[in-house]
Design a protein around this motif. Structure first.
Motif, PDB file in Angstrom:
ATOM      1  N   LEU A 141       0.941  -1.065  -0.012  1.00 21.19           N
ATOM      2  CA  LEU A 141      -0.165   0.045   0.063  1.00 21.19           C
ATOM      3  C   LEU A 141       1.012   1.619   0.349  1.00 21.19           C
ATOM      4  CD1 LEU A 141      -2.546   1.312   0.043  1.00 21.19           C
ATOM      5  CD2 LEU A 141      -2.803   0.900   2.947  1.00 21.19           C
ATOM      6  N   SER A 194       2.797   1.873  -3.549  1.00 24.04           N
ATOM      7  CA  SER A 194       1.633   2.026  -4.082  1.00 24.04           C
ATOM      8  C   SER A 194       0.833   3.494  -4.050  1.00 24.04           C
ATOM      9  CB  SER A 194       0.054   0.912  -4.280  1.00 24.04           C
ATOM     10  OG  SER A 194      -0.686   1.262  -3.533  1.00 24.04           O
ATOM     11  N   LEU A 195       0.756   4.102  -2.851  1.00 25.23           N
ATOM     12  CA  LEU A 195       0.786   5.547  -2.735  1.00 25.23           C
ATOM     13  C   LEU A 195       1.798   6.533  -3.437  1.00 25.23           C
ATOM     14  CD1 LEU A 195      -1.034   5.554   0.656  1.00 25.23           C
ATOM     15  CD2 LEU A 195      -2.388   6.229  -1.133  1.00 25.23           C
ATOM     16  N   GLU A 213       1.752   6.101  -7.363  1.00 26.02           N
ATOM     17  CA  GLU A 213       1.061   7.095  -8.120  1.00 26.02           C
ATOM     18  C   GLU A 213       1.212   8.611  -7.685  1.00 26.02           C
ATOM     19  OE1 GLU A 213      -3.613   8.838  -6.415  1.00 26.02           O
ATOM     20  OE2 GLU A 213      -2.340   6.980  -4.574  1.00 26.02           O
ATOM     21  N   GLN A 252      -0.087  12.131   2.504  1.00 20.51           N
ATOM     22  CA  GLN A 252      -0.564  11.158   2.338  1.00 20.51           C
ATOM     23  C   GLN A 252      -0.213   9.950   3.855  1.00 20.51           C
ATOM     24  OE1 GLN A 252       0.343  10.038  -1.876  1.00 20.51           O
ATOM     25  NE2 GLN A 252      -1.760  11.117  -2.527  1.00 20.51           N
ATOM     26  N   TYR A 312      -8.195   4.994   3.030  1.00 28.42           N
ATOM     27  CA  TYR A 312      -8.069   4.948   1.835  1.00 28.42           C
ATOM     28  C   TYR A 312      -8.144   4.024   1.058  1.00 28.42           C
ATOM     29  CZ  TYR A 312      -3.256   6.321   4.003  1.00 28.42           C
ATOM     30  OH  TYR A 312      -2.441   7.260   4.610  1.00 28.42           O
ATOM     31  N   SER A 370     -10.717   6.556  -1.021  1.00 26.96           N
ATOM     32  CA  SER A 370      -9.694   6.941  -1.885  1.00 26.96           C
ATOM     33  C   SER A 370      -9.933   6.454  -3.237  1.00 26.96           C
ATOM     34  CB  SER A 370      -8.139   8.217  -1.150  1.00 26.96           C
ATOM     35  OG  SER A 370      -7.477   8.844  -2.379  1.00 26.96           O
ATOM     36  N   GLY A 371      -9.180   5.487  -2.864  1.00 25.19           N
ATOM     37  CA  GLY A 371      -9.079   4.606  -3.913  1.00 25.19           C
ATOM     38  C   GLY A 371     -10.098   3.963  -4.848  1.00 25.19           C
ATOM     39  N   HIS A 424      -4.023   2.849 -10.762  1.00 21.87           N
ATOM     40  CA  HIS A 424      -3.688   2.793  -9.077  1.00 21.87           C
ATOM     41  C   HIS A 424      -4.321   3.192  -7.937  1.00 21.87           C
ATOM     42  CE1 HIS A 424      -3.887   7.101 -10.751  1.00 21.87           C
ATOM     43  NE2 HIS A 424      -4.345   7.332 -10.089  1.00 21.87           N
ATOM     44  N   ILE A 475      -4.517   1.324  -5.305  1.00 22.24           N
ATOM     45  CA  ILE A 475      -4.882   1.199  -3.490  1.00 22.24           C
ATOM     46  C   ILE A 475      -6.332   0.209  -2.557  1.00 22.24           C
ATOM     47  CG2 ILE A 475      -5.777   3.092  -1.759  1.00 22.24           C
ATOM     48  CD1 ILE A 475      -4.081   4.613  -3.979  1.00 22.24           C
ATOM     49  N   THR A 476      -7.603   0.243  -3.724  1.00 17.59           N
ATOM     50  CA  THR A 476      -8.188  -0.513  -3.084  1.00 17.59           C
ATOM     51  C   THR A 476      -8.207  -1.552  -3.280  1.00 17.59           C
ATOM     52  OG1 THR A 476      -9.241   1.021  -4.912  1.00 17.59           O
ATOM     53  CG2 THR A 476     -10.863  -0.866  -3.723  1.00 17.59           C
ATOM     54  N   SER A 534      -5.952  -1.698   0.266  1.00 18.79           N
ATOM     55  CA  SER A 534      -6.289  -1.472   1.606  1.00 18.79           C
ATOM     56  C   SER A 534      -7.509  -2.453   1.948  1.00 18.79           C
ATOM     57  CB  SER A 534      -7.008  -0.300   1.578  1.00 18.79           C
ATOM     58  OG  SER A 534      -8.305   0.458   0.077  1.00 18.79           O
TER      59      SER A 534
END
Length: 121
Positions: free
Chosen positions: A19, A22-23, A26, A44, A73, A76-77, A89, A93-94, A97
């Motif tokens: 995670l 990946s953040l 992004e 973030q 998160y 947001s994802g 991305h 993130i999804t 998370s």
């Protein structure tokens, strides 16, 4: 029970790292902002780093706080995947998370059971 808790703990740490990566990907590569990349990355990642010390000490309470933090998160994802489904991305993130939330919940349960077994023994 401790063996199951150890296994899921290591999976949770790997998903946590995924995670974070990946953040960072992004912010730095997929959709880099025009300026202030360091500040955006810090904003973030700061909420995600708050329970890190407790997680590294295998704290159940830190894992439960991580589950609360992961809701932001996840939201947001999902919004990112909904608004731009062609970019990966938001999906990453999804996925990270949700997976981290599930493994953290499993770690909390199994570690609590292992702690009770050790206390009763």
């Amino acid at each position: 029970m401790q063996k199951k808790a150890n296994r899921i703990y290591h999976i949770s740490l790997a998903l946590y790292a995924g995670l974070v990566l990946s953040l960072l990907a992004e912010t730095w590569w997929f959709t880099p902002p025009d300026n202030h990349v360091w500040i955006i990355s810090l904003l973030q990642l700061l909420p995600l780093f708050l329970p890190l010390y407790g997680l590294l000490k295998r704290g159940i309470r830190a894992a439960s706080w991580l589950c609360f933090i992961l809701c932001f998160y996840f939201t947001s994802g999902v919004l990112d995947a909904w608004l731009r489904p062609e970019q990966p991305h938001g999906w990453f993130i999804t996925g990270f998370s949700v997976s981290l939330f599930i493994t953290s919940i499993m770690f909390i349960r199994w570690q609590a059971q292992a702690n009770r077994e050790m206390a009763n023994a």
